[in-house]
Design a protein around this motif. Structure first.
Motif, PDB file in Angstrom:
ATOM      1  N   UNK A 236       0.828  -1.223   0.000  1.00  0.00           N
ATOM      2  CA  UNK A 236       0.000   0.000   0.000  1.00  0.00           C
ATOM      3  C   UNK A 236       0.853   1.261   0.000  1.00  0.00           C
ATOM      4  N   UNK A 237       1.909   1.236  -0.814  1.00  0.00           N
ATOM      5  CA  UNK A 237       2.793   2.399  -0.943  1.00  0.00           C
ATOM      6  C   UNK A 237       3.538   2.256  -2.262  1.00  0.00           C
ATOM      7  N   UNK A 238       4.345   3.254  -2.580  1.00  0.00           N
ATOM      8  CA  UNK A 238       5.170   3.204  -3.785  1.00  0.00           C
ATOM      9  C   UNK A 238       6.276   2.158  -3.561  1.00  0.00           C
ATOM     10  N   UNK A 239       6.194   1.005  -4.251  1.00  0.00           N
ATOM     11  CA  UNK A 239       7.128  -0.091  -3.987  1.00  0.00           C
ATOM     12  C   UNK A 239       8.561   0.256  -4.360  1.00  0.00           C
ATOM     13  N   UNK A 240       8.738   0.991  -5.437  1.00  0.00           N
ATOM     14  CA  UNK A 240      10.088   1.382  -5.846  1.00  0.00           C
ATOM     15  C   UNK A 240      10.739   2.261  -4.785  1.00  0.00           C
ATOM     16  N   UNK A 241       9.979   3.206  -4.256  1.00  0.00           N
ATOM     17  CA  UNK A 241      10.496   4.086  -3.210  1.00  0.00           C
ATOM     18  C   UNK A 241      10.744   3.296  -1.922  1.00  0.00           C
ATOM     19  N   UNK A 242       9.867   2.369  -1.602  1.00  0.00           N
ATOM     20  CA  UNK A 242      10.033   1.498  -0.433  1.00  0.00           C
ATOM     21  C   UNK A 242      11.368   0.765  -0.496  1.00  0.00           C
ATOM     22  N   UNK A 243      11.681   0.173  -1.647  1.00  0.00           N
ATOM     23  CA  UNK A 243      12.949  -0.530  -1.825  1.00  0.00           C
ATOM     24  C   UNK A 243      14.129   0.424  -1.639  1.00  0.00           C
ATOM     25  N   UNK A 244      14.032   1.607  -2.221  1.00  0.00           N
ATOM     26  CA  UNK A 244      15.132   2.584  -2.122  1.00  0.00           C
ATOM     27  C   UNK A 244      15.360   3.008  -0.674  1.00  0.00           C
ATOM     28  N   UNK A 245      14.287   3.240   0.059  1.00  0.00           N
ATOM     29  CA  UNK A 245      14.395   3.669   1.451  1.00  0.00           C
ATOM     30  C   UNK A 245      15.025   2.578   2.318  1.00  0.00           C
ATOM     31  N   UNK A 246      14.560   1.350   2.158  1.00  0.00           N
ATOM     32  CA  UNK A 246      15.082   0.247   2.967  1.00  0.00           C
ATOM     33  C   UNK A 246      16.568   0.039   2.687  1.00  0.00           C
TER      34      UNK A 246
ATOM     35  N   UNK B 133      18.646  10.586  -0.344  1.00  0.00           N
ATOM     36  CA  UNK B 133      17.411  10.469  -1.117  1.00  0.00           C
ATOM     37  C   UNK B 133      16.663  11.797  -1.197  1.00  0.00           C
ATOM     38  N   UNK B 134      17.167  12.769  -0.449  1.00  0.00           N
ATOM     39  CA  UNK B 134      16.577  14.116  -0.434  1.00  0.00           C
ATOM     40  C   UNK B 134      15.092  14.065  -0.078  1.00  0.00           C
ATOM     41  N   UNK B 135      14.811  13.324   1.016  1.00  0.00           N
ATOM     42  CA  UNK B 135      13.446  13.202   1.504  1.00  0.00           C
ATOM     43  C   UNK B 135      13.331  13.932   2.836  1.00  0.00           C
ATOM     44  N   UNK B 136      12.145  14.438   3.102  1.00  0.00           N
ATOM     45  CA  UNK B 136      11.889  15.061   4.402  1.00  0.00           C
ATOM     46  C   UNK B 136      11.395  13.970   5.343  1.00  0.00           C
ATOM     47  N   UNK B 137      12.244  13.540   6.278  1.00  0.00           N
ATOM     48  CA  UNK B 137      11.920  12.419   7.142  1.00  0.00           C
ATOM     49  C   UNK B 137      11.024  12.878   8.291  1.00  0.00           C
ATOM     50  N   UNK B 138       9.865  12.256   8.474  1.00  0.00           N
ATOM     51  CA  UNK B 138       8.967  12.632   9.580  1.00  0.00           C
ATOM     52  C   UNK B 138       9.679  12.521  10.921  1.00  0.00           C
ATOM     53  N   UNK B 139       9.355  13.413  11.837  1.00  0.00           N
ATOM     54  CA  UNK B 139      10.051  13.495  13.126  1.00  0.00           C
ATOM     55  C   UNK B 139       9.982  12.174  13.901  1.00  0.00           C
ATOM     56  N   UNK B 140       8.874  11.450  13.779  1.00  0.00           N
ATOM     57  CA  UNK B 140       8.722  10.206  14.544  1.00  0.00           C
ATOM     58  C   UNK B 140       9.708   9.123  14.111  1.00  0.00           C
ATOM     59  N   UNK B 141      10.298   9.264  12.915  1.00  0.00           N
ATOM     60  CA  UNK B 141      11.268   8.287  12.427  1.00  0.00           C
ATOM     61  C   UNK B 141      12.699   8.840  12.363  1.00  0.00           C
ATOM     62  N   UNK B 142      12.836  10.148  12.405  1.00  0.00           N
ATOM     63  CA  UNK B 142      14.126  10.783  12.114  1.00  0.00           C
ATOM     64  C   UNK B 142      15.266  10.307  13.014  1.00  0.00           C
ATOM     65  N   UNK B 143      14.983  10.089  14.299  1.00  0.00           N
ATOM     66  CA  UNK B 143      16.040   9.723  15.244  1.00  0.00           C
ATOM     67  C   UNK B 143      16.156   8.216  15.463  1.00  0.00           C
TER      68      UNK B 143
ATOM     69  N   UNK C 226       4.814   2.609   6.324  1.00  0.00           N
ATOM     70  CA  UNK C 226       4.214   3.865   6.776  1.00  0.00           C
ATOM     71  C   UNK C 226       5.134   5.044   6.467  1.00  0.00           C
ATOM     72  N   UNK C 227       6.426   4.868   6.698  1.00  0.00           N
ATOM     73  CA  UNK C 227       7.404   5.925   6.378  1.00  0.00           C
ATOM     74  C   UNK C 227       7.359   6.258   4.884  1.00  0.00           C
ATOM     75  N   UNK C 228       7.322   5.222   4.052  1.00  0.00           N
ATOM     76  CA  UNK C 228       7.280   5.432   2.602  1.00  0.00           C
ATOM     77  C   UNK C 228       6.039   6.224   2.199  1.00  0.00           C
ATOM     78  N   UNK C 229       4.900   5.867   2.766  1.00  0.00           N
ATOM     79  CA  UNK C 229       3.653   6.569   2.453  1.00  0.00           C
ATOM     80  C   UNK C 229       3.717   8.028   2.881  1.00  0.00           C
ATOM     81  N   UNK C 230       4.384   8.273   4.006  1.00  0.00           N
ATOM     82  CA  UNK C 230       4.440   9.651   4.520  1.00  0.00           C
ATOM     83  C   UNK C 230       5.342  10.545   3.678  1.00  0.00           C
ATOM     84  N   UNK C 231       6.445   9.985   3.153  1.00  0.00           N
ATOM     85  CA  UNK C 231       7.367  10.832   2.397  1.00  0.00           C
ATOM     86  C   UNK C 231       6.998  10.937   0.923  1.00  0.00           C
ATOM     87  N   UNK C 232       6.111  10.066   0.431  1.00  0.00           N
ATOM     88  CA  UNK C 232       5.784  10.124  -0.987  1.00  0.00           C
ATOM     89  C   UNK C 232       4.674  11.128  -1.271  1.00  0.00           C
ATOM     90  N   UNK C 233       4.066  11.617  -0.234  1.00  0.00           N
ATOM     91  CA  UNK C 233       2.983  12.600  -0.437  1.00  0.00           C
ATOM     92  C   UNK C 233       3.545  13.934  -0.939  1.00  0.00           C
TER      93      UNK C 233
END
Length: 251
Positions: free
Chosen positions: A193-203, A221-231, A244-251
């Motif tokens: 339920x997210x962009x699979x290509x981006x999911x692979x790149x993030x992991x 990757x020049x993504x804005x990482x949500x605060x809940x995952x950043x640290x 969930x991270x992938x869905x949040x950054x692909x918006x």
């Protein structure tokens, strides 16, 4: 030809225990009729696979000596032996869906799993023997030190079961490490339920710098990482978290 000489350069360790071979084959469900065996060697698994009713068995083997042995001892495999490198084998050779089984060469087991991931919508089940350390890594939960890229990528699409451990002494020649048999069964979802290509790149980016926090490891990757995952570090995230991270950054 009554014997194939194991070749170190191919990472060959031939299983000699027929009871373990039968146990491995019995672990493969009849999910689909088409089955591909990877690296059959002298056919200890092959013999039991050919006894399973309803299986349409094909094998892929890079070792020409093994290919000759299989042709001489298993006439049922006529026109079903692909003499080539599995990592270069064309999956179009088989019908749409096929299961995979095999004693994977330890030196390329990770590459085999990445190859299987590219066919994830065609491979509903995998039963394989790998180095025990690899089996533990793939089946590790998040938070574990052994949890890594393949733990997440395979775990996103497959239920991974560690079935049993195999001693070094049941191989010719004995490897220096223990082995284990695992089973992967595809989840009933067509896509994440997210962009699979981006999911692979993030992991991949996260675990390539696994000691860094995600705000740093994902910087390229020049993504804005949500605060809940950043640290957090990658091993702290479950598969669901990565989705969930992938869905949040692909918006």
């Amino acid at each position: 030809m009554n014997m194939v000489r194991p070749k170190k350069k191919l990472g060959q360790h031939f299983l000699k225990d027929r009871n373990i071979a039968r146990k491995i084959v019995d672990s493969l469900g009849a999910t689909v009729p088409n089955v591909l065996e990877v690296g059959p060697g002298m056919g200890v698994l092959t013999a039991f696979l050919l006894q399973r009713p309803g299986f349409n068995l094909h094998v892929v083997e890079i070792d020409t000596e093994s290919v000759e042995y299989l042709q001489n001892h298993f006439p049922e495999l006529n026109n079903k032996i692909y003499s080539c490198d599995f990592l270069k084998w064309n999956a179009a050779e088989l019908p749409q869906l096929f299961s995979i089984i095999g004693n994977f060469p330890y030196n390329i087991s990770s590459q085999i799993f990445f190859r299987i991931l590219t066919w994830r919508n065609r491979v509903p089940e995998v039963v394989c023997m790998v180095q025990k350390e690899v089996a533990e890594r793939l089946s590790a939960p998040h938070g574990s030190k052994t949890y890594g890229i393949l733990s997440v990528l395979l775990g996103a699409f497959y239920d991974i079961e560690y079935l049993f451990t195999v001693s070094e002494q049941v191989f010719i020649p004995p490897p220096k490490v223990k082995s284990a048999v695992i089973r992967l069964r595809r989840y009933p979802l067509e896509k994440l339920p997210c962009n699979e290509e981006l999911f692979f790149r993030i992991v991949k980016a996260a675990f390539n710098k696994r000691r860094k926090m995600l705000r740093n490891s994902l910087g390229e990757l020049e993504l804005e990482i949500p605060e809940q995952f950043a640290d957090k570090r990658p091993e702290q995230l479950s598969v669901a978290d990565f989705i969930r991270l992938t869905k949040m950054v692909e918006i």
